[in-house]
Design a protein around this motif. Sequence first.
Motif, PDB file in Angstrom:
ATOM      1  N   ARG A   1       0.861  -1.176   0.000  1.00 23.73           N
ATOM      2  CA  ARG A   1       0.000   0.000   0.000  1.00 23.73           C
ATOM      3  C   ARG A   1       0.899   1.229   0.000  1.00 23.73           C
ATOM      4  NH1 ARG A   1      -4.288  -0.444   4.797  1.00 23.73           N
ATOM      5  NH2 ARG A   1      -4.934   1.581   3.956  1.00 23.73           N
TER       6      ARG A   1
ATOM      7  N   ASN B   1      -5.701   9.219   5.446  1.00 26.60           N
ATOM      8  CA  ASN B   1      -5.694   8.095   6.386  1.00 26.60           C
ATOM      9  C   ASN B   1      -5.728   8.606   7.820  1.00 26.60           C
ATOM     10  OD1 ASN B   1      -3.347   6.163   4.378  1.00 26.60           O
ATOM     11  ND2 ASN B   1      -5.579   5.996   4.456  1.00 26.60           N
TER      12      ASN B   1
ATOM     13  N   LYS C   1     -10.647   9.863   6.246  1.00 22.88           N
ATOM     14  CA  LYS C   1     -11.437  10.161   5.044  1.00 22.88           C
ATOM     15  C   LYS C   1     -11.140   9.163   3.937  1.00 22.88           C
ATOM     16  CE  LYS C   1     -11.810  15.139   5.723  1.00 22.88           C
ATOM     17  NZ  LYS C   1     -11.231  16.432   5.366  1.00 22.88           N
ATOM     18  N   LEU C   2     -12.181   8.839   3.160  1.00 25.50           N
ATOM     19  CA  LEU C   2     -12.036   7.888   2.056  1.00 25.50           C
ATOM     20  C   LEU C   2     -11.606   8.596   0.775  1.00 25.50           C
ATOM     21  CD1 LEU C   2     -15.303   5.776   2.468  1.00 25.50           C
ATOM     22  CD2 LEU C   2     -13.116   5.544   3.659  1.00 25.50           C
ATOM     23  N   GLY C   3     -10.884   7.850  -0.055  1.00 27.06           N
ATOM     24  CA  GLY C   3     -10.594   8.305  -1.414  1.00 27.06           C
ATOM     25  C   GLY C   3      -9.673   9.507  -1.468  1.00 27.06           C
TER      26      GLY C   3
ATOM     27  N   GLU D   1      -7.615   3.871  -6.472  1.00 19.67           N
ATOM     28  CA  GLU D   1      -8.447   3.285  -5.416  1.00 19.67           C
ATOM     29  C   GLU D   1      -9.905   3.185  -5.847  1.00 19.67           C
ATOM     30  OE1 GLU D   1      -8.899   1.259  -3.394  1.00 19.67           O
ATOM     31  OE2 GLU D   1      -8.616   1.921  -1.334  1.00 19.67           O
TER      32      GLU D   1
ATOM     33  N   TYR E   1     -16.274   7.230   7.551  1.00 20.33           N
ATOM     34  CA  TYR E   1     -17.345   6.235   7.709  1.00 20.33           C
ATOM     35  C   TYR E   1     -18.473   6.802   8.587  1.00 20.33           C
ATOM     36  CZ  TYR E   1     -14.055   2.812   5.757  1.00 20.33           C
ATOM     37  OH  TYR E   1     -13.186   2.133   4.939  1.00 20.33           O
TER      38      TYR E   1
ATOM     39  N   ARG F   1     -23.994  -1.520   2.343  1.00 22.34           N
ATOM     40  CA  ARG F   1     -22.595  -1.930   2.159  1.00 22.34           C
ATOM     41  C   ARG F   1     -22.196  -2.961   3.204  1.00 22.34           C
ATOM     42  NH1 ARG F   1     -16.697  -0.065   2.481  1.00 22.34           N
ATOM     43  NH2 ARG F   1     -16.020  -0.633   0.396  1.00 22.34           N
TER      44      ARG F   1
ATOM     45  N   LYS G   1     -20.716  -6.219   1.093  1.00 20.96           N
ATOM     46  CA  LYS G   1     -19.612  -5.306   0.783  1.00 20.96           C
ATOM     47  C   LYS G   1     -19.038  -5.547  -0.612  1.00 20.96           C
ATOM     48  CE  LYS G   1     -15.478  -3.447   2.963  1.00 20.96           C
ATOM     49  NZ  LYS G   1     -14.449  -3.601   4.012  1.00 20.96           N
TER      50      LYS G   1
ATOM     51  N   TYR H   1     -16.570  -3.448  -5.118  1.00 21.29           N
ATOM     52  CA  TYR H   1     -15.405  -4.340  -5.230  1.00 21.29           C
ATOM     53  C   TYR H   1     -15.495  -5.155  -6.526  1.00 21.29           C
ATOM     54  CZ  TYR H   1     -12.919  -3.629  -0.829  1.00 21.29           C
ATOM     55  OH  TYR H   1     -12.152  -3.098   0.175  1.00 21.29           O
TER      56      TYR H   1
ATOM     57  N   GLN I   1      -5.665   0.200  -0.657  1.00 21.58           N
ATOM     58  CA  GLN I   1      -6.196  -0.912   0.129  1.00 21.58           C
ATOM     59  C   GLN I   1      -7.149  -1.829  -0.650  1.00 21.58           C
ATOM     60  OE1 GLN I   1      -7.149  -1.534   4.464  1.00 21.58           O
ATOM     61  NE2 GLN I   1      -8.763  -0.115   3.871  1.00 21.58           N
ATOM     62  N   ALA I   2      -8.226  -1.255  -1.227  1.00 25.93           N
ATOM     63  CA  ALA I   2      -9.236  -2.109  -1.871  1.00 25.93           C
ATOM     64  C   ALA I   2      -8.641  -2.827  -3.093  1.00 25.93           C
ATOM     65  CB  ALA I   2     -10.456  -1.279  -2.279  1.00 25.93           C
TER      66      ALA I   2
ATOM     67  N   ARG J   1      -6.342  -5.633  -2.022  1.00 27.38           N
ATOM     68  CA  ARG J   1      -7.100  -6.784  -1.519  1.00 27.38           C
ATOM     69  C   ARG J   1      -7.527  -7.693  -2.675  1.00 27.38           C
ATOM     70  NH1 ARG J   1     -10.876  -3.418   2.700  1.00 27.38           N
ATOM     71  NH2 ARG J   1      -9.684  -3.878   4.604  1.00 27.38           N
TER      72      ARG J   1
HETATM   73  O1  F6P Z   1      -9.410   4.364   3.994  1.00 31.38           O
HETATM   74  C1  F6P Z   1      -8.505   4.068   2.994  1.00 31.38           C
HETATM   75  C2  F6P Z   1      -9.199   3.432   1.826  1.00 31.38           C
HETATM   76  O2  F6P Z   1      -8.228   3.103   0.853  1.00 31.38           O
HETATM   77  C3  F6P Z   1     -10.311   4.295   1.186  1.00 31.38           C
HETATM   78  O3  F6P Z   1      -9.847   5.204   0.218  1.00 31.38           O
HETATM   79  C4  F6P Z   1     -11.209   3.228   0.601  1.00 31.38           C
HETATM   80  O4  F6P Z   1     -12.504   3.695   0.330  1.00 31.38           O
HETATM   81  C5  F6P Z   1     -11.160   2.183   1.691  1.00 31.38           C
HETATM   82  O5  F6P Z   1      -9.860   2.222   2.236  1.00 31.38           O
HETATM   83  C6  F6P Z   1     -11.465   0.795   1.204  1.00 31.38           C
HETATM   84  O6  F6P Z   1     -11.639  -0.048   2.335  1.00 31.38           O
HETATM   85  P1  F6P Z   1     -13.085  -0.575   2.707  1.00 31.38           P
HETATM   86  O7  F6P Z   1     -13.563  -1.281   1.472  1.00 31.38           O
HETATM   87  O8  F6P Z   1     -12.857  -1.491   3.861  1.00 31.38           O
HETATM   88  O9  F6P Z   1     -13.964   0.599   3.041  1.00 31.38           O
END
Ligand code: F6P
Length: 192
Positions: A8, A15, A19-21, A79, A90, A104, A108, A119, A145-146, A149
């Motif tokens: 990663r 982080n 915040k996401l994205g 991402e 979240y 979700r 998920k 996903y 991260q996503a 995975r």
């Molecule tokens: O929080 C970091 C991150 O990469 C976000 O940008 C992304 O939305 C998230 O992790 C993905 O993880 P999850 O699917 O568990 O929300």
Amino acid sequence: RRCIWLSRHGESEYNLTGKLGGDSSLSPRGQLYAEKLPQLVRDAVGDRPLTVWTSTLKRTQQTAKYLPYPKLHWKALDELDAGVCDGMTYEEIERDFPEDFEARDKNKYEYRYRGGESYRDVVARLEPIIMELERQENIMIVTHQAVLRCIYAYFMNVPQDRSPWMVVPLHTLIQLEPRPYSTAETRVPANI
Ligand code: F6P
């Protein structure tokens, strides 16, 4: 034998705030990881030739900045797109879009953010990446991260719909060595 290395990006400003994205830069700790990564990679790769793939986002390119190998940036490694939830935490999503938050939680893998991706969508857009990876020699992928995975699940022969639950921590170099019937894995934490 050829290997694939996964990491990663280092810890980002987003982080830190949950915040996401987004397209934020590395935090000071993430920057330390970027500076430590060349030694970590060198210890694992030795003098084998290596190409580094990153996403087009700043945090992955900043993480790969000091790696002395040729680099390629792929949009397909960006991402998972959280659509209208991009830039939210979240907690904010649960407050402002409770039905989406619950949907979700229930599924998920299939849940697609409004105006964004699931996903399943990420797995589909990774197909060219996976095909190219299968044809290449030693590749290191620095991504999110996503996305990691999904790539990890693919090489570990885990069903794709279990991708959302793969554990891929920050500041850890993962080495995968694909073999005929299984993939050997080593994890090296950077301890920062
Ligand atoms: O929080 C970091 C991150 O990469 C976000 O940008 C992304 O939305 C998230 O992790 C993905 O993880 P999850 O699917 O568990 O929300």
